[in-house]
Design a protein around this motif. Structure first.
Motif, PDB file in Angstrom:
ATOM      1  N   PRO A 100     -39.474 -22.227 -16.660  1.00  0.00           N
ATOM      2  CA  PRO A 100     -40.380 -23.041 -15.731  1.00  0.00           C
ATOM      3  C   PRO A 100     -41.493 -22.316 -15.135  1.00  0.00           C
ATOM      4  O   PRO A 100     -42.206 -23.001 -14.764  1.00  0.00           O
ATOM      5  N   ASP A 101     -41.655 -21.160 -15.346  1.00  0.00           N
ATOM      6  CA  ASP A 101     -42.632 -20.499 -14.865  1.00  0.00           C
ATOM      7  C   ASP A 101     -43.764 -20.237 -15.973  1.00  0.00           C
ATOM      8  O   ASP A 101     -44.736 -19.659 -15.802  1.00  0.00           O
ATOM      9  N   ASN A 102     -43.324 -20.888 -16.972  1.00  0.00           N
ATOM     10  CA  ASN A 102     -44.530 -20.826 -18.156  1.00  0.00           C
ATOM     11  C   ASN A 102     -45.622 -21.890 -18.001  1.00  0.00           C
ATOM     12  O   ASN A 102     -45.573 -22.816 -18.694  1.00  0.00           O
ATOM     13  N   ALA A 103     -46.412 -21.903 -16.833  1.00  0.00           N
ATOM     14  CA  ALA A 103     -47.241 -23.166 -16.513  1.00  0.00           C
ATOM     15  C   ALA A 103     -48.055 -23.416 -17.640  1.00  0.00           C
ATOM     16  O   ALA A 103     -48.347 -24.688 -17.682  1.00  0.00           O
ATOM     17  N   GLY A 104     -48.753 -22.399 -18.429  1.00  0.00           N
ATOM     18  CA  GLY A 104     -49.644 -22.933 -19.617  1.00  0.00           C
ATOM     19  C   GLY A 104     -48.901 -23.673 -20.534  1.00  0.00           C
ATOM     20  O   GLY A 104     -49.523 -24.549 -20.961  1.00  0.00           O
ATOM     21  N   SER A 105     -47.697 -23.231 -20.860  1.00  0.00           N
ATOM     22  CA  SER A 105     -46.993 -24.000 -21.769  1.00  0.00           C
ATOM     23  C   SER A 105     -46.539 -25.477 -21.321  1.00  0.00           C
ATOM     24  O   SER A 105     -46.622 -26.450 -22.091  1.00  0.00           O
ATOM     25  N   ILE A 106     -45.969 -25.586 -20.072  1.00  0.00           N
ATOM     26  CA  ILE A 106     -45.793 -26.911 -19.332  1.00  0.00           C
ATOM     27  C   ILE A 106     -47.246 -27.782 -19.475  1.00  0.00           C
ATOM     28  O   ILE A 106     -46.969 -28.975 -19.823  1.00  0.00           O
ATOM     29  N   ARG A 107     -48.210 -27.264 -19.203  1.00  0.00           N
ATOM     30  CA  ARG A 107     -49.534 -28.023 -19.095  1.00  0.00           C
ATOM     31  C   ARG A 107     -49.769 -28.531 -20.409  1.00  0.00           C
ATOM     32  O   ARG A 107     -50.180 -29.587 -20.810  1.00  0.00           O
TER      33      ARG A 107
END
Length: 131
Positions: A100-107
């Motif tokens: 959940p802290d991998n903002a780049g992957s989530i975006r």
């Protein structure tokens, strides 16, 4: 990716691709028979890779990695887009997860039209060995 590409050693970091495949697949032939993937190349380097990491029925878990010096240049987005489009073309459901802290992957996943299926927690703890 195909047999010819995987057999070539023309890229400075060909081992990056073979290591990614061998991390998830027993053999290169298993990968070629059951999975698929895309790479982005910059000059003579593989900049990014997106491939089937695990499969079950018609679902392919996505593994994507961009070499650090090529991050933030949209190489990951290019290979991920090609992968997701191929999934749609052949009737495969792409499955993407990340911390959940991998903002780049989530975006990136959201930009490709993917949505959150579920949340899960992972706990890490050390095991002390005594003699």
């Amino acid at each position: 990716m195909d047999q010819v590409l995987l057999g070539e050693k023309r890229y400075n970091n060909s081992s990056f691709l073979t290591d990614k495949i061998s991390h998830f697949w027993t053999t290169r032939d298993d990968f070629l028979q059951h999975g698929f993937g895309y790479i982005a190349v910059h000059n003579d380097d593989i900049a990014s890779v997106c491939l089937s990491a695990f499969i079950t029925d018609q679902t392919h878990a996505v593994d994507i990695e961009t070499v650090e010096v090529y991050r933030r240049r949209n190489y990951g987005a290019m290979v991920a887009k090609a992968f997701v489009e191929e999934c749609g073309r052949v009737g495969i459901h792409p499955y993407w997860d990340c911390p959940p802290d991998n903002a780049g992957s989530i975006r990136l996943a959201q930009g490709l039209g993917m949505s959150l299926d579920f949340n899960y927690r992972v706990y890490w703890y050390g095991l002390g060995l005594s003699t």
